[in-house]
Design an enzyme around this catalytic site. Structure first.
Site, PDB file in Angstrom:
ATOM      1  N   ARG A 266       4.441  -6.832  -2.091  1.00 45.05           N
ATOM      2  CA  ARG A 266       3.187  -6.793  -1.337  1.00 45.05           C
ATOM      3  C   ARG A 266       2.711  -8.218  -1.071  1.00 45.05           C
ATOM      4  O   ARG A 266       2.926  -9.118  -1.882  1.00 45.05           O
ATOM      5  CB  ARG A 266       2.117  -6.028  -2.110  1.00 45.05           C
ATOM      6  CG  ARG A 266       2.305  -4.522  -2.102  1.00 45.05           C
ATOM      7  CD  ARG A 266       1.164  -3.802  -2.790  1.00 45.05           C
ATOM      8  NE  ARG A 266       1.153  -4.039  -4.210  1.00 45.05           N
ATOM      9  CZ  ARG A 266       0.400  -4.917  -4.841  1.00 45.05           C
ATOM     10  NH1 ARG A 266      -0.463  -5.663  -4.167  1.00 45.05           N
ATOM     11  NH2 ARG A 266       0.469  -5.066  -6.144  1.00 45.05           N
TER      12      ARG A 266
ATOM     13  N   TYR B  12       8.660  -3.986   3.579  1.00 45.42           N
ATOM     14  CA  TYR B  12       8.556  -3.657   2.151  1.00 45.42           C
ATOM     15  C   TYR B  12       7.589  -2.484   1.920  1.00 45.42           C
ATOM     16  O   TYR B  12       6.465  -2.493   2.455  1.00 45.42           O
ATOM     17  CB  TYR B  12       8.097  -4.891   1.333  1.00 45.42           C
ATOM     18  CG  TYR B  12       7.763  -4.477  -0.076  1.00 45.42           C
ATOM     19  CD1 TYR B  12       8.777  -4.132  -0.966  1.00 45.42           C
ATOM     20  CD2 TYR B  12       6.448  -4.344  -0.494  1.00 45.42           C
ATOM     21  CE1 TYR B  12       8.474  -3.674  -2.237  1.00 45.42           C
ATOM     22  CE2 TYR B  12       6.130  -3.895  -1.767  1.00 45.42           C
ATOM     23  CZ  TYR B  12       7.159  -3.564  -2.632  1.00 45.42           C
ATOM     24  OH  TYR B  12       6.867  -3.097  -3.886  1.00 45.42           O
ATOM     25  N   GLY B  13       8.003  -1.548   1.091  1.00 44.81           N
ATOM     26  CA  GLY B  13       7.268  -0.302   0.864  1.00 44.81           C
ATOM     27  C   GLY B  13       5.758  -0.428   0.741  1.00 44.81           C
ATOM     28  O   GLY B  13       5.000   0.231   1.454  1.00 44.81           O
TER      29      GLY B  13
ATOM     30  N   LYS C 120      -0.634   2.468  -0.565  1.00 50.14           N
ATOM     31  CA  LYS C 120      -1.673   1.501  -0.917  1.00 50.14           C
ATOM     32  C   LYS C 120      -2.744   1.454   0.172  1.00 50.14           C
ATOM     33  O   LYS C 120      -3.927   1.305  -0.110  1.00 50.14           O
ATOM     34  CB  LYS C 120      -1.043   0.119  -1.110  1.00 50.14           C
ATOM     35  CG  LYS C 120       0.000   0.087  -2.204  1.00 50.14           C
ATOM     36  CD  LYS C 120      -0.576   0.522  -3.519  1.00 50.14           C
ATOM     37  CE  LYS C 120       0.468   0.604  -4.610  1.00 50.14           C
ATOM     38  NZ  LYS C 120      -0.091   1.081  -5.876  1.00 50.14           N
TER      39      LYS C 120
ATOM     40  N   HIS D 239      -6.232   3.601  -8.780  1.00 54.02           N
ATOM     41  CA  HIS D 239      -4.849   3.182  -9.039  1.00 54.02           C
ATOM     42  C   HIS D 239      -4.473   3.647 -10.447  1.00 54.02           C
ATOM     43  O   HIS D 239      -4.384   2.847 -11.372  1.00 54.02           O
ATOM     44  CB  HIS D 239      -4.787   1.651  -8.912  1.00 54.02           C
ATOM     45  CG  HIS D 239      -3.416   1.081  -8.873  1.00 54.02           C
ATOM     46  ND1 HIS D 239      -3.138  -0.225  -9.212  1.00 54.02           N
ATOM     47  CD2 HIS D 239      -2.230   1.619  -8.521  1.00 54.02           C
ATOM     48  CE1 HIS D 239      -1.844  -0.463  -9.078  1.00 54.02           C
ATOM     49  NE2 HIS D 239      -1.271   0.650  -8.665  1.00 54.02           N
TER      50      HIS D 239
ATOM     51  N   SER E 218      -0.098  -3.098 -11.172  1.00 53.79           N
ATOM     52  CA  SER E 218       1.266  -2.857 -10.681  1.00 53.79           C
ATOM     53  C   SER E 218       2.308  -3.396 -11.668  1.00 53.79           C
ATOM     54  O   SER E 218       2.134  -4.486 -12.222  1.00 53.79           O
ATOM     55  CB  SER E 218       1.460  -3.585  -9.350  1.00 53.79           C
ATOM     56  OG  SER E 218       0.411  -3.262  -8.483  1.00 53.79           O
TER      57      SER E 218
ATOM     58  N   CYS F 156       3.134  -2.508 -14.656  1.00 49.91           N
ATOM     59  CA  CYS F 156       2.730  -2.630 -16.064  1.00 49.91           C
ATOM     60  C   CYS F 156       3.018  -1.342 -16.834  1.00 49.91           C
ATOM     61  O   CYS F 156       2.417  -1.094 -17.887  1.00 49.91           O
ATOM     62  CB  CYS F 156       1.247  -2.981 -16.172  1.00 49.91           C
ATOM     63  SG  CYS F 156       0.907  -4.685 -15.740  1.00 49.91           S
ATOM     64  N   GLY F 157       3.882  -0.472 -16.302  1.00 48.36           N
ATOM     65  CA  GLY F 157       4.341   0.661 -17.091  1.00 48.36           C
ATOM     66  C   GLY F 157       3.635   1.989 -16.825  1.00 48.36           C
ATOM     67  O   GLY F 157       3.677   2.877 -17.667  1.00 48.36           O
ATOM     68  N   LYS F 158       3.023   2.151 -15.641  1.00 53.39           N
ATOM     69  CA  LYS F 158       2.378   3.456 -15.365  1.00 53.39           C
ATOM     70  C   LYS F 158       3.418   4.570 -15.311  1.00 53.39           C
ATOM     71  O   LYS F 158       3.220   5.643 -15.863  1.00 53.39           O
ATOM     72  CB  LYS F 158       1.596   3.417 -14.032  1.00 53.39           C
ATOM     73  CG  LYS F 158       0.269   2.694 -14.152  1.00 53.39           C
ATOM     74  CD  LYS F 158      -0.723   3.067 -13.053  1.00 53.39           C
ATOM     75  CE  LYS F 158      -0.275   2.614 -11.680  1.00 53.39           C
ATOM     76  NZ  LYS F 158      -0.072   1.164 -11.567  1.00 53.39           N
TER      77      LYS F 158
ATOM     78  N   ASP G  96       0.921   6.847 -10.012  1.00 50.88           N
ATOM     79  CA  ASP G  96       0.366   5.635  -9.397  1.00 50.88           C
ATOM     80  C   ASP G  96      -1.058   5.797  -8.858  1.00 50.88           C
ATOM     81  O   ASP G  96      -1.816   4.847  -8.897  1.00 50.88           O
ATOM     82  CB  ASP G  96       1.292   5.175  -8.256  1.00 50.88           C
ATOM     83  CG  ASP G  96       0.998   3.764  -7.780  1.00 50.88           C
ATOM     84  OD1 ASP G  96       0.780   2.894  -8.637  1.00 50.88           O
ATOM     85  OD2 ASP G  96       0.993   3.528  -6.562  1.00 50.88           O
TER      86      ASP G  96
ATOM     87  N   ASN H 130      11.486  -6.923  -8.334  1.00 48.89           N
ATOM     88  CA  ASN H 130      10.627  -5.867  -7.770  1.00 48.89           C
ATOM     89  C   ASN H 130      11.462  -4.857  -6.966  1.00 48.89           C
ATOM     90  O   ASN H 130      10.974  -4.238  -6.037  1.00 48.89           O
ATOM     91  CB  ASN H 130       9.538  -6.484  -6.882  1.00 48.89           C
ATOM     92  CG  ASN H 130       8.460  -5.467  -6.517  1.00 48.89           C
ATOM     93  OD1 ASN H 130       8.072  -4.627  -7.334  1.00 48.89           O
ATOM     94  ND2 ASN H 130       7.970  -5.519  -5.274  1.00 48.89           N
TER      95      ASN H 130
ATOM     96  N   ARG I  67      13.147  -1.347  -6.144  1.00 45.32           N
ATOM     97  CA  ARG I  67      12.394  -0.094  -6.255  1.00 45.32           C
ATOM     98  C   ARG I  67      13.272   1.134  -6.073  1.00 45.32           C
ATOM     99  O   ARG I  67      14.317   1.075  -5.429  1.00 45.32           O
ATOM    100  CB  ARG I  67      11.320  -0.061  -5.157  1.00 45.32           C
ATOM    101  CG  ARG I  67      10.259  -1.134  -5.287  1.00 45.32           C
ATOM    102  CD  ARG I  67       9.262  -0.755  -6.341  1.00 45.32           C
ATOM    103  NE  ARG I  67       8.253  -1.765  -6.552  1.00 45.32           N
ATOM    104  CZ  ARG I  67       6.998  -1.496  -6.891  1.00 45.32           C
ATOM    105  NH1 ARG I  67       6.591  -0.247  -7.026  1.00 45.32           N
ATOM    106  NH2 ARG I  67       6.135  -2.451  -7.127  1.00 45.32           N
TER     107      ARG I  67
ATOM    108  N   ASN J 204       4.218   4.925 -27.641  1.00 44.95           N
ATOM    109  CA  ASN J 204       2.828   4.930 -27.161  1.00 44.95           C
ATOM    110  C   ASN J 204       2.182   6.303 -27.375  1.00 44.95           C
ATOM    111  O   ASN J 204       0.966   6.448 -27.277  1.00 44.95           O
ATOM    112  CB  ASN J 204       2.765   4.525 -25.683  1.00 44.95           C
ATOM    113  CG  ASN J 204       3.179   3.073 -25.494  1.00 44.95           C
ATOM    114  OD1 ASN J 204       3.114   2.294 -26.430  1.00 44.95           O
ATOM    115  ND2 ASN J 204       3.621   2.716 -24.300  1.00 44.95           N
TER     116      ASN J 204
HETATM  117  C1  OXD Z   1       2.190  -1.360  -6.640  1.00 44.32           C
HETATM  118  C2  OXD Z   1       3.038  -0.174  -6.386  1.00 44.32           C
HETATM  119  O1  OXD Z   1       2.523  -2.479  -6.184  1.00 44.32           O
HETATM  120  O2  OXD Z   1       2.684   0.902  -6.871  1.00 44.32           O
HETATM  121  O3  OXD Z   1       1.159  -1.205  -7.308  1.00 44.32           O
HETATM  122  O4  OXD Z   1       4.044  -0.285  -5.675  1.00 44.32           O
HETATM  123 MN    MN Z   2       0.783   0.823  -7.868  1.00 42.00          MN
END
Ligand code: OXD
Ligand code: MN
Length: 601
Positions: A86, A216-217, A225, A245, A267, A269-271, A294, A383, A385, A512
Site C-alpha cells: 500500500r 497491488y491488492g 481498504k 480493521h 497490518s 501483525c497476525g490477525k 481483517d 509482503n 500475499r 495465544n
Molecule cells: C493490510 C491488508 O495492509 O489487510 O492491512 O492487506
Molecule cells: Mn488489513
C-alpha cells in the site's frame, strides 16, 4: 509504450452480463468515453467466466499456472517490483474541507483531484478491455451490506475480486433498478504502473474511489481498504455503525458456551493467525472459528454490538505461514488460491521464507530471477500475499453468513511492541478502552511502503484506513459506547514483547489461546486480575499456563509494568494527542491525565 493489460475478446455468452440499473449504465458510459477501452466486459462472477479469464491471464503472462497435483487450481502473479505494498503517501481523502479529512489523512481538494485523475484516465484503456465488476460487501441478507461496482483494466483485479467479494449476479439483484439506490463507484486503471502517477483517491461524499497506477491488492481491490474501511468508516459514522480493521473469531468451550471477539491489530501483525488459532493440546475441547480476518462491520442490536465480515476471502501475508504457525491457513491456501510475489520452485510449486521444510535448492524469486539458498535476496517478497476463498478455511464459523452478525463479547486492541506493553490487560470501562485504542502503537511492517520496524501511533489500527477526521472517529466510538447497554469488554494484547537480549518472551500462535481464555473468563466474570495503573492485569496464576514451556520469570516479565517505560509511553501519548491539534475529545484528554495520576499516586 508497453501495455500491461492487452484487450481480450470473450466468446458469446461471456462478459455480457450488462446491468439494468440506469445510474450504473450512465456511469459506465461516462468512464468508457473517458478511458476509451477497446471493449467492455460485464462480469457475472460465474465459473465459466472465471475459467476464461484464468486462461487468458496465463496466455498473457499475467498468471502462471501452478502444479495441479501440488496446489490444485492455483496461480502465481508477479507484480511490478515497484508496486508491492500500500502507498499511504499517495492515498488521499478528498472531502470538501481539509478538516473533514483531519490531520492523519492526506487531503486533496475534490474538484482539482477529479480534474487531475480525469486527465490521467483520458484514453488510459486504449487497446485494453474495461471490466465492470458488480459486488457486494457483507452477507447477502444483511442490513449492513453494501453494493459496489469496480471498473478496472486488470484481469488480476477481476480474478482477485471474485475471491475477495461476493461478485456478480448477487450484487445486481441486491441493487435492483432504483437509480437512486446507494452504491459505491470505483474506477481503477493500471495506467503504465509508473510510481509517479500512482494515486489512491477517495471521495466519501460521492461514495466514489479512483485508483490509478498500481496493481497491488491493497491499492486496487477497491472493495477492501478503500470501500470497506475508508468509505465504510465515513458511512458508518453517518449511519450509526462501526467499520473497523478487525478480525472476528468465535471461541467455544468444551461445554458448548460460545463467545465472539473482535481484534484490531495493524497490518501484518497476525490477525489471520489469531483468527485461525488452533488451541494447544491442553485446551482439549476448546474450538476457535473464524468469522473474518481483517475487517469487521458492527452495528448495535438490543444494546449489544453485532459484527459481520464484509469480505468473502482472505488476502493474507504469506512469509512465515507454515503448518507450525498456522495450519488452518496452510490448508486454506493448498488449493484454489491466487499467490502474489512468492517464489516458484522447479516443479511449479510455491515457496516462501518460513514455509515448512528445507528451502528448495533452486527457485525463481518473486522478481522472476534465479534464486538459491545462497542468494542474498529473499525468494518471496516480505509482503507477498495469498488470496483465498474463506470457504477453504477448515475452521470457518457456521454463522459467517448470518445477516444480523455475531454478538461481540470482547474487543481486543494490540500492536507489535518490543517493550512497555504487557501481554494482556483489560480496560476499566468503555471510555478507558477507547483511550487504549486511540493511543495504540505498533512497529511498522512491509504491508505499506516505507521504513519497517518504527513505532508509530496507529489508533485502533485505523491510521491508514479512517476515511475522516480522527477526532470525530474517537467521538463516534465514545458515542457508540453510550448507546450500548451491554458493551463488549475492551482489552489490549502484545504478543511481541522482548527481553533485554532481544528474544521474544512469549511463543505466540496457538499459545495465544491462554490469553484468549483469560479474556473469556473475564467476560464470564470468573477470571482473576489485579488492578494496576494501566488497567486490570492477570497475575501469572490467573492464566492457564499448564503444559506451557516458558520459564516463570519470562511470564512475570511479560506481564510486568515498567514504570520508566510507561513514563515515556505517557509522554508519547500526550505528544500524539498534541500533534492532532485540538481535535481530541475531552474525555480522552481526561483519561490521559487520570493515567498519569495513577502512576504518580
Ligand atoms: C493490510 C491488508 O495492509 O489487510 O492491512 O492487506
Ligand atoms: Mn488489513
Amino acid at each position: 509504450m508497453n501495455n500491461p493489460a492487452p484487450a481480450i475478446s470473450p466468446p458469446k455468452g461471456i462478459g455480457d452480463a450488462k446491468p439494468t440499473n440506469q445510474a450504473v449504465l450512465d456511469w459506465v458510459h461516462e468512464v468508457e468515453l473517458l478511458a476509451q477501452p477497446q471493449n467492455i466486459f460485464w462480469c457475472d462472477g460465474s465459473d465459466r467466466e472465471n475459467d476464461f479469464l484464468l486462461d487468458q491471464s496465463c496466455r498473457q503472462n499475467v498468471l502462471i499456472k501452478l502444479n495441479e497435483q501440488k496446489v490444485p487450481r492455483s496461480y502465481l502473479h508477479r507484480s511490478n517490483p515497484n508496486d508491492v505494498a500500500r502507498v499511504e503517501q499517495f492515498t488521499f481523502i478528498c472531502t470538501p474541507t481539509k478538516e473533514e479529512a483531519g490531520p492523519t489523512n492526506n487531503w486533496a481538494e475534490p474538484a482539482e483531484t477529479y480534474s487531475k485523475l480525469t486527465a490521467l484516465l483520458k484514453g488510459a484503456m486504449r487497446g485494453r478491455t474495461m471490466f465492470v465488476i458488480p459486488y457486494i460487501m457483507g452477507p447477502p441478507d444483511s442490513p449492513l451490506t453494501k453494493v459496489g461496482f469496480e471498473i478496472t483494466d486488470s484481469k488480476y483485479v477481476v480474478l482477485s475480486m471474485r475471491i475477495m467479494t461476493r461478485m456478480g449476479t448477487v450484487a445486481l439483484q441486491r441493487l435492483g433498478n432504483d437509480p437512486k439506490a446507494e452504491w459505491n463507484r470505483g474506477v481503477h486503471s493500471l495506467l503504465e504502473l509508473d510510481p509517479t502517477r500512482r494515486f489512491i483517491c477517495h471521495f466519501p461524499q460521492d461514495n466514489t474511489i479512483i485508483s490509478v497506477g498500481s496493481g497491488y491488492g491493497g491499492n486496487v481491490l477497491l472493495s477492501k481498504k478503500c470501500l470497506a474501511l475508508r468509505i465504510g468508516s465515513y458511512l458508518a459514522r453517518k449511519q450509526g455503525w462501526l467499520a473497523e480493521h478487525m478480525l472476528i473469531l468465535g471461541v467455544e468451550s468444551p461445554e458448548g458456551k460460545k463467545h465472539y471477539v473482535a481484534a484490531a491489530f495493524p497490518s501484518a501483525c497476525g490477525k489471520t493467525n489469531f483468527a485461525m488459532l488452533i488451541p494447544p493440546a491442553h485446551f482439549r475441547g476448546w474450538k476457535v472459528t473464524t468469522v473474518g480476518d481483517d475487517i469487521a462491520w458492527m452495528q448495535i442490536r438490543n444494546g449489544r454490538l453485532y459484527a459481520v465480515n464484509p469480505e468473502n476471502g482472505y488476502f493474507g501475508v504469506v512469509p512465515g505461514t507454515s503448518y507450525k504457525s498456522n495450519p488452518n491457513a496452510m490448508k486454506s491456501i493448498s488449493h484454489d488460491t491466487l499467490f502474489t510475489n512468492v517464489a516458484l520452485t522447479d516443479d511449479r510449486d510455491v515457496w516462501w521464507e518460513g514455509k515448512d521444510g528445507p528451502p528448495p535448492k533452486h527457485a525463481i524469486d518473486w522478481k522472476g530471477h534465479d534464486w538459491t539458498p545462497d542468494s542474498k535476496e529473499k525468494a518471496a517478497h516480505p509482503n507477498s500475499r495469498f488470496a483465498t476463498p474463506m470457504r477453504n478455511n477448515p475452521v470457518l464459523d457456521p454463522d459467517v453468513e448470518k445477516g444480523e452478525g455475531v454478538p461481540i463479547s470482547a474487543i481486543i486492541f494490540g500492536g507489535r511492541r518490543s517493550d512497555t506493553m504487557p501481554l494482556v490487560f483489560q480496560s476499566s470501562d468503555w471510555e478507558h478502552g477507547v483511550y487504549i485504542g486511540a493511543t495504540m502503537a505498533s512497529e511498522t511492517t512491509a504491508a505499506a511502503t516505507g521504513v519497517v520496524g518504527q513505532v508509530r501511533r496507529d489508533p485502533m489500527a485505523m491510521l491508514p484506513f479512517c476515511g475522516y477526521n480522527i477526532g470525530e472517529y474517537f467521538r463516534h466510538w465514545l458515542e457508540t459506547g453510550k448507546r450500548l447497554t451491554n458493551p463488549p469488554l475492551i482489552f489490549n494484547v502484545n504478543w511481541f514483547r522482548k527481553n533485554a537480549d532481544g528474544k521474544f518472551l512469549w511463543p505466540g500462535f496457538g499459545e495465544n489461546m491462554r490469553v484468549l481464555k483469560w479474556i473469556i473468563d473475564r467476560c464470564e466474570k470468573t477470571g482473576g486480575a489485579v488492578e494496576s495503573p494501566i488497567g486490570w492485569v492477570p497475575s501469572p496464576h490467573d492464566l492457564d499456563l499448564e503444559e506451557l514451556d516458558v520459564e516463570h520469570k519470562c511470564i512475570v516479565e511479560i506481564l510486568g509494568i515498567d514504570h520508566e517505560e510507561w513514563r515515556r509511553e505517557l509522554a508519547d501519548h500526550k505528544k500524539f494527542f498534541e500533534s492532532l491539534g485540538g481535535i481530541v475529545p475531552d474525555e480522552l484528554l481526561k483519561q490521559c491525565e487520570k493515567l498519569a495520576a495513577r502512576f504518580n499516586s
